[in-house]
Scaffold this motif. Structure first.
Motif, PDB file in Angstrom:
ATOM      1  N   LYS A 165       0.852  -1.198   0.017  1.00  0.00           N
ATOM      2  CA  LYS A 165       0.073   0.191   0.198  1.00  0.00           C
ATOM      3  C   LYS A 165       0.806   1.062  -0.153  1.00  0.00           C
ATOM      4  O   LYS A 165       0.383   2.215  -0.475  1.00  0.00           O
ATOM      5  CB  LYS A 165      -1.004  -0.047   1.255  1.00  0.00           C
ATOM      6  N   LEU A 177       1.909   4.312  -4.575  1.00  0.00           N
ATOM      7  CA  LEU A 177       1.465   5.850  -4.151  1.00  0.00           C
ATOM      8  C   LEU A 177       1.736   6.714  -5.644  1.00  0.00           C
ATOM      9  O   LEU A 177       0.696   7.564  -5.748  1.00  0.00           O
ATOM     10  CB  LEU A 177       2.874   6.398  -3.417  1.00  0.00           C
ATOM     11  N   PHE A 185      -1.939   6.055  -7.254  1.00  0.00           N
ATOM     12  CA  PHE A 185      -3.065   7.009  -6.562  1.00  0.00           C
ATOM     13  C   PHE A 185      -2.998   8.498  -6.798  1.00  0.00           C
ATOM     14  O   PHE A 185      -4.085   9.112  -6.772  1.00  0.00           O
ATOM     15  CB  PHE A 185      -3.257   6.506  -4.878  1.00  0.00           C
ATOM     16  N   SER A 235      -1.861   8.133   1.711  1.00  0.00           N
ATOM     17  CA  SER A 235      -1.880   6.827   1.506  1.00  0.00           C
ATOM     18  C   SER A 235      -1.236   6.181   2.979  1.00  0.00           C
ATOM     19  O   SER A 235      -1.376   5.065   3.471  1.00  0.00           O
ATOM     20  CB  SER A 235      -1.075   6.399   0.415  1.00  0.00           C
TER      21      SER A 235
END
Length: 418
Positions: free
Chosen positions: A255, A261, A264, A275
């Motif tokens: 994630k 990163l 997103f 995040s």
């Protein structure tokens, strides 16, 4: 879930939604059915009756597979939780390895499409392709594509199913990620097709087929039709370069990977700070859950299991002493089994106490870690292993101690008592 909570409350129950509450008994999870539709309600993952309709189907079908292949670690991260770790790969749920199941017919379709020659399609190739590949897709029916229950991501006729989501989970997390990775992939696909049309002077259909063919080759490693539970698949997946993140702290790292990163941020879903904040919350939640479970396990073992075992042991000791008074020096032969049980109870009590002490020490060390990520890893690697040790010896005592005085509900009572 909301309905279940309300109904249970009316009957003085609480729904736990734990994925694997009882070892050896099937747990529970969710199948998230996912598809894509136009604003007029046309399902883009539904095979059509004409070649052009099926070119549309193939486009979104193959792009979805490519997106899953590119971001398989991120998908695994979206289903990660302390309780779902018990369920994944436990014979009623897919393994921690993310793979895609599409069935034999669609596998044959993709294999044929992969064989198409490079560059422009000749009139004969275009005709053959439409007749032999695209024209056959309507024969695919749901029953032919939904045979493998060990697959975490399966195509089932006109949709995909993400089958590894836990029963405690909010579906928004995996669905947001699935939407994001497919959206990003479709943007990339459009750019590649446009580039072929502009630079190579290919027609639209030819450009689409060329890009799709490369995607089929690129994402072939994620496709798997076999048994997801076997050791052979773990070895094969490793050869293919697929991840196998069996624990939540390991899985969650995806994630905050550079790839995630950037994904997103590129799609304006979350900033890097957002995040990373969500990641920290999730690893902290994991550590707290293991901490609570550890404390609870120690409490149950020391305040319920051990005292009951000692109580029963004292009963056996009284029995042995009585036999000694009656039979004198011959009592050992007559009381042999009782004495064996007394010794076994002592051994299990010793193992439980030692396990709880060691677990508590490991927990204290984990709490002294500097950041949430290291704390979660310490709880996973150093605290959680004691759960199985303590549990094993508690279960052994359950089989030895008199049923009438055992304070906790037994499996057979949970499953079969009316």
């Amino acid at each position: 879930m909301d309905v279940m909570r309300k109904v249970s409350a009316r009957h003085s129950f609480t729904v736990l939604f734990h994925e694997k509450p009882f070892a050896g008994v099937n747990g529970s999870g969710k199948h998230n059915n996912w598809s894509l539709a136009t604003n007029t309600g046309v399902n883009l993952l539904s095979p059509g009756k004409t070649p052009m309709k099926n070119l549309q189907f193939l486009t979104f079908f193959i792009n979805t597979i490519k997106a899953v292949y590119k971001h398989e670690e991120l998908i695994r991260a979206t289903i990660a939780s302390a309780s779902n770790d018990h369920r994944l790969g436990a014979n009623e749920a897919p393994p921690a390895i993310i793979s895609v199941f599409i069935g034999s017919q669609l596998t044959n379709v993709l294999d044929e499409l992969e064989k198409v020659t490079d560059g422009k399609l000749s009139p004969q190739e275009k005709t053959d392709l439409k007749l032999n590949v695209v024209g056959k897709i309507p024969e695919v029916i749901l029953d032919n594509t939904d045979r493998n229950r060990t697959s975490p991501f399966a195509f089932t006729g006109n949709k995909f199913e993400l089958r590894a989501v836990g029963s405690t989970a909010n579906c928004a997390n995996p669905m947001t990620v699935l939407n994001a990775i497919v959206a990003d992939q479709l943007i990339e696909f459009k750019q590649e097709v446009d580039s072929l049309i502009k630079d190579k002077k290919l027609k639209k259909d030819e450009a689409i087929f060329n890009v799709l063919r490369e995607y089929i080759k690129d994402s072939k490693k994620i496709r798997f039709e076999g048994d997801g539970y076997g050791d052979a698949w773990e070895k094969e997946a490793k050869k293919r370069g697929l991840s196998n993140n069996k624990t939540t702290p390991t899985a969650l790292k995806a994630k905050v990977s550079k790839q995630t990163l950037e994904l997103f941020e590129r799609l304006n879903i979350m900033s890097k700070v957002e995040s990373e904040a969500r990641y920290e919350i999730e690893v902290e939640e994991y550590a707290m859950r293991i901490q609570i479970e550890g404390r609870l396990l120690g409490d149950i073992a020391r305040n319920h299991v051990i005292p009951t075992a000692i109580k029963y042991q004292n009963t056996l000791i009284e029995n042995v002493q009585g036999l000694k008074e009656i039979y004198g020096k011959d009592f050992k032969k007559i009381a042999k089994e009782q004495m064996n049980i007394i010794e076994s109870i002592s051994e299990h009590i010793e193992k439980i106490n030692a396990g709880i002490t060691d677990m508590t020490d490991a927990r204290k060390k984990a709490n002294n870690e500097k950041n949430a990520e290291k704390t979660a890893a310490a709880y996973c690697d150093n605290v959680k292993p004691f759960f199985d040790i303590i549990r094993y010896h508690c279960d052994k005592l359950e089989l030895l101690v008199d049923d009438e005085i055992w304070p906790l509900t037994k499996y057979r009572e949970l499953l079969f008592t009316r």
